[in-house]
Scaffold this active site. Structure first.
Site, PDB file in Angstrom:
ATOM      1  N   GLY A   1      39.083  48.800  34.834  1.00 24.02           N
ATOM      2  CA  GLY A   1      39.288  50.244  34.895  1.00 24.02           C
ATOM      3  C   GLY A   1      40.714  50.656  34.565  1.00 24.02           C
ATOM      4  O   GLY A   1      40.951  51.772  34.104  1.00 24.02           O
TER       5      GLY A   1
ATOM      6  N   ALA B   1      39.274  48.822  38.817  1.00 24.22           N
ATOM      7  CA  ALA B   1      38.635  49.545  39.903  1.00 24.22           C
ATOM      8  C   ALA B   1      38.825  48.731  41.177  1.00 24.22           C
ATOM      9  O   ALA B   1      38.969  47.509  41.119  1.00 24.22           O
ATOM     10  CB  ALA B   1      37.149  49.715  39.602  1.00 24.22           C
TER      11      ALA B   1
ATOM     12  N   GLU C   1      40.742  50.932  30.993  1.00 19.40           N
ATOM     13  CA  GLU C   1      39.906  52.083  30.629  1.00 19.40           C
ATOM     14  C   GLU C   1      40.620  53.413  30.835  1.00 19.40           C
ATOM     15  O   GLU C   1      40.510  54.310  29.994  1.00 19.40           O
ATOM     16  CB  GLU C   1      38.591  52.039  31.429  1.00 19.40           C
ATOM     17  CG  GLU C   1      37.709  50.878  30.982  1.00 19.40           C
ATOM     18  CD  GLU C   1      36.477  50.720  31.844  1.00 19.40           C
ATOM     19  OE1 GLU C   1      36.614  50.626  33.086  1.00 19.40           O
ATOM     20  OE2 GLU C   1      35.366  50.699  31.293  1.00 19.40           O
TER      21      GLU C   1
ATOM     22  N   GLU D   1      35.460  42.463  33.739  1.00 18.18           N
ATOM     23  CA  GLU D   1      34.314  42.767  34.594  1.00 18.18           C
ATOM     24  C   GLU D   1      33.249  41.678  34.568  1.00 18.18           C
ATOM     25  O   GLU D   1      32.565  41.419  35.558  1.00 18.18           O
ATOM     26  CB  GLU D   1      33.679  44.109  34.179  1.00 18.18           C
ATOM     27  CG  GLU D   1      34.513  45.344  34.527  1.00 18.18           C
ATOM     28  CD  GLU D   1      35.531  45.734  33.467  1.00 18.18           C
ATOM     29  OE1 GLU D   1      35.822  44.922  32.555  1.00 18.18           O
ATOM     30  OE2 GLU D   1      36.053  46.863  33.556  1.00 18.18           O
TER      31      GLU D   1
HETATM   32  C1  HXC Z   1      41.048  45.459  44.778  1.00 19.92           C
HETATM   33  C2  HXC Z   1      42.846  44.202  44.127  1.00 19.92           C
HETATM   34  C3  HXC Z   1      42.452  44.309  42.769  1.00 19.92           C
HETATM   35  C4  HXC Z   1      41.288  45.068  42.463  1.00 19.92           C
HETATM   36  C5  HXC Z   1      44.245  43.120  42.863  1.00 19.92           C
HETATM   37  N1  HXC Z   1      43.953  43.458  44.126  1.00 19.92           N
HETATM   38  N2  HXC Z   1      43.346  43.629  42.005  1.00 19.92           N
HETATM   39  N3  HXC Z   1      42.130  44.774  45.105  1.00 19.92           N
HETATM   40  N4  HXC Z   1      40.619  45.628  43.502  1.00 19.92           N
HETATM   41  N5  HXC Z   1      40.855  45.268  41.204  1.00 19.92           N
HETATM   42  C6  HXC Z   1      44.683  43.109  45.339  1.00 19.92           C
HETATM   43  C7  HXC Z   1      44.457  41.657  45.725  1.00 19.92           C
HETATM   44  O1  HXC Z   1      43.251  41.517  46.425  1.00 19.92           O
HETATM   45  C8  HXC Z   1      45.663  41.395  46.574  1.00 19.92           C
HETATM   46  O2  HXC Z   1      45.464  41.963  47.853  1.00 19.92           O
HETATM   47  C9  HXC Z   1      46.755  42.209  45.909  1.00 19.92           C
HETATM   48  O3  HXC Z   1      46.088  43.195  45.135  1.00 19.92           O
HETATM   49  C10 HXC Z   1      47.624  41.390  44.988  1.00 19.92           C
HETATM   50  O4  HXC Z   1      46.776  40.700  44.071  1.00 19.92           O
HETATM   51  P1  HXC Z   1      46.843  39.123  43.820  1.00 19.92           P
HETATM   52  O5  HXC Z   1      45.510  38.728  43.259  1.00 19.92           O
HETATM   53  O6  HXC Z   1      47.324  38.413  45.017  1.00 19.92           O
HETATM   54  O7  HXC Z   1      47.973  39.059  42.690  1.00 19.92           O
HETATM   55  P2  HXC Z   1      48.152  37.946  41.557  1.00 19.92           P
HETATM   56  O8  HXC Z   1      47.856  36.580  42.114  1.00 19.92           O
HETATM   57  O9  HXC Z   1      49.490  38.206  40.955  1.00 19.92           O
HETATM   58  O10 HXC Z   1      47.015  38.242  40.473  1.00 19.92           O
HETATM   59  C11 HXC Z   1      47.016  39.457  39.744  1.00 19.92           C
HETATM   60  C12 HXC Z   1      45.645  39.684  39.070  1.00 19.92           C
HETATM   61  C13 HXC Z   1      44.535  39.578  40.115  1.00 19.92           C
HETATM   62  C14 HXC Z   1      45.444  38.638  37.951  1.00 19.92           C
HETATM   63  C15 HXC Z   1      45.686  41.066  38.414  1.00 19.92           C
HETATM   64  O11 HXC Z   1      44.844  40.413  41.223  1.00 19.92           O
HETATM   65  C16 HXC Z   1      43.185  39.972  39.613  1.00 19.92           C
HETATM   66  O12 HXC Z   1      42.522  39.215  38.889  1.00 19.92           O
HETATM   67  N6  HXC Z   1      42.704  41.154  40.026  1.00 19.92           N
HETATM   68  C17 HXC Z   1      41.381  41.658  39.694  1.00 19.92           C
HETATM   69  C18 HXC Z   1      41.327  42.071  38.263  1.00 19.92           C
HETATM   70  C19 HXC Z   1      39.932  42.579  37.909  1.00 19.92           C
HETATM   71  O13 HXC Z   1      38.942  41.838  38.002  1.00 19.92           O
HETATM   72  N7  HXC Z   1      39.842  43.831  37.499  1.00 19.92           N
HETATM   73  C20 HXC Z   1      38.588  44.433  37.123  1.00 19.92           C
HETATM   74  C21 HXC Z   1      38.016  45.097  38.320  1.00 19.92           C
HETATM   75  S1  HXC Z   1      36.402  45.689  37.976  1.00 19.92           S
HETATM   76  P3  HXC Z   1      45.518  41.049  49.197  1.00 19.92           P
HETATM   77  O14 HXC Z   1      45.207  42.038  50.266  1.00 19.92           O
HETATM   78  O15 HXC Z   1      44.505  39.974  49.000  1.00 19.92           O
HETATM   79  O16 HXC Z   1      46.919  40.527  49.194  1.00 19.92           O
HETATM   80  C22 HXC Z   1      36.626  47.099  37.195  1.00 19.92           C
HETATM   81  C23 HXC Z   1      35.350  47.784  36.862  1.00 19.92           C
HETATM   82  C24 HXC Z   1      35.601  49.001  36.114  1.00 19.92           C
HETATM   83  O17 HXC Z   1      37.683  47.533  36.939  1.00 19.92           O
HETATM   84  C25 HXC Z   1      34.282  49.576  35.811  1.00 19.92           C
HETATM   85  C26 HXC Z   1      34.126  50.880  36.419  1.00 19.92           C
HETATM   86  C27 HXC Z   1      35.086  51.843  35.860  1.00 19.92           C
END
Ligand code: HXC
Length: 257
Positions: free
Chosen positions: A108, A65, A111, A131
């Site tokens: 997400g 998400a 999911e 999460e």
């Molecule tokens: C918003 C995101 C994002 C996310 C990545 N980006 N994931 N933005 N929401 N979930 C953005 C980053 O901020 C960044 O933007 C760009 O995408 C590239 O990501 P990087 O982190 O620079 O890439 P990398 O170093 O290769 O790392 C990849 C990654 C990491 C390991 C996947 O991005 C990461 O940990 N992302 C979050 C994963 C996460 O926690 N997902 C769960 C979300 S909660 P900028 O502008 O900074 O360059 C969820 C809840 C669901 O899903 C429940 C409700 C349905």
């Protein structure tokens, strides 16, 4: 229709939807679900479409998400706005839908892959429910569908540690149906979807409905539900054609494709 956050194509009888927010690793925001709902509604209404493939990029199916969109919401906004309700456009889609996952399928992202009927993974795929690291929990089936797919012990491990699972472990655990080399992911998934789309559509829809019912019912109720749907197939021309074609040693010509 034109879409901001997804690419939509048709390949024969298969609808192909590609998540397309590369700058955010396909983070799932409201705009994506507005687009997805519209594209899925169009495919649902299109008699020429027998199956759908949902995919992302080589680096990310979807990294979850959109954290930036969620960050400032409080309980009242989440509750009154029914945050995540719009995601159900995928789980409510009644034609077969297959996820083709390469790279990250996190939170997400994992999911929505699990909302599809099955997942074909590239050898580069990484699945996780991280999460917990953000101070929250999965909100769109990560504690439920994942548990049904891989069992409680592994689901607990994923949900409580937030670790990632690679494609080999995902296949071993039953999260994905097959793993293929990354450069063949789309072709292999489209091939599977074309196979499905070549069968009778009402029958593939009944088959899908019957399998999903297994998640909701006891064995006895599920088997009864299945038998009634099986009986119902006897009311279709395509069931008659399928069996006649076998007897006559020729390929079936299904009417309701
Ligand atoms: C918003 C995101 C994002 C996310 C990545 N980006 N994931 N933005 N929401 N979930 C953005 C980053 O901020 C960044 O933007 C760009 O995408 C590239 O990501 P990087 O982190 O620079 O890439 P990398 O170093 O290769 O790392 C990849 C990654 C990491 C390991 C996947 O991005 C990461 O940990 N992302 C979050 C994963 C996460 O926690 N997902 C769960 C979300 S909660 P900028 O502008 O900074 O360059 C969820 C809840 C669901 O899903 C429940 C409700 C349905």
């Amino acid at each position: 229709a034109s879409y901001e956050t997804i690419l939509v194509e048709t390949r024969g009888r298969v609808g192909l939807i590609t998540l397309n927010r590369p700058q955010a690793l396909n983070a799932l925001n409201d705009a994506i679900f507005r687009d997805l709902a519209q594209a899925l509604d169009a495919f649902a209404a299109d008699d020429g479409i027998g199956a759908v493939v949902l995919t992302g990029s080589a680096k990310a199916f979807a990294a979850g998400a959109d954290i930036k969109e969620m960050a400032s919401k409080d309980f009242i906004a989440a509750y009154t706005g029914n945050l995540i309700e719009n995601w159900t456009c995928i789980s409510r889609f009644r034609k077969p839908i297959v996820a083709a996952v390469a790279g990250y399928a996190l939170g997400g992202g994992c999911e929505i892959a699990m909302m599809c009927d099955f997942i074909i993974a590239a050898d580069t795929a990484k699945f996780g429910q991280p999460e917990i690291k953000l101070g929250t929990i999965p909100g769109s089936g990560g504690t439920q569908r994942l548990t049904k797919l891989i069992g409680r012990s592994k689901a607990m491990d994923m949900v409580l540690t937030g670790r990632m699972m690679d494609a080999a472990e995902a296949e071993r655990s039953g999260l994905v149906s097959r793993v293929v080399p990354a450069d063949q992911l789309l072709d292999e998934t489209l091939k599977a979807a074309e196979t499905i789309a070549g069968y009778s559509l009402p029958i593939t829809m009944l088959a899908k409905e019957a399998v999903h019912r297994a998640d909701e019912t006891s064995l006895a109720e599920g088997v009864l539900f299945e038998r009634r749907l099986f009986h119902a197939t006897f009311g279709t021309e395509d069931r008659r054609e399928g069996m006649a074609a076998f007897t006559e040693k020729r390929p079936p010509a299904f009417k309701h494709r």
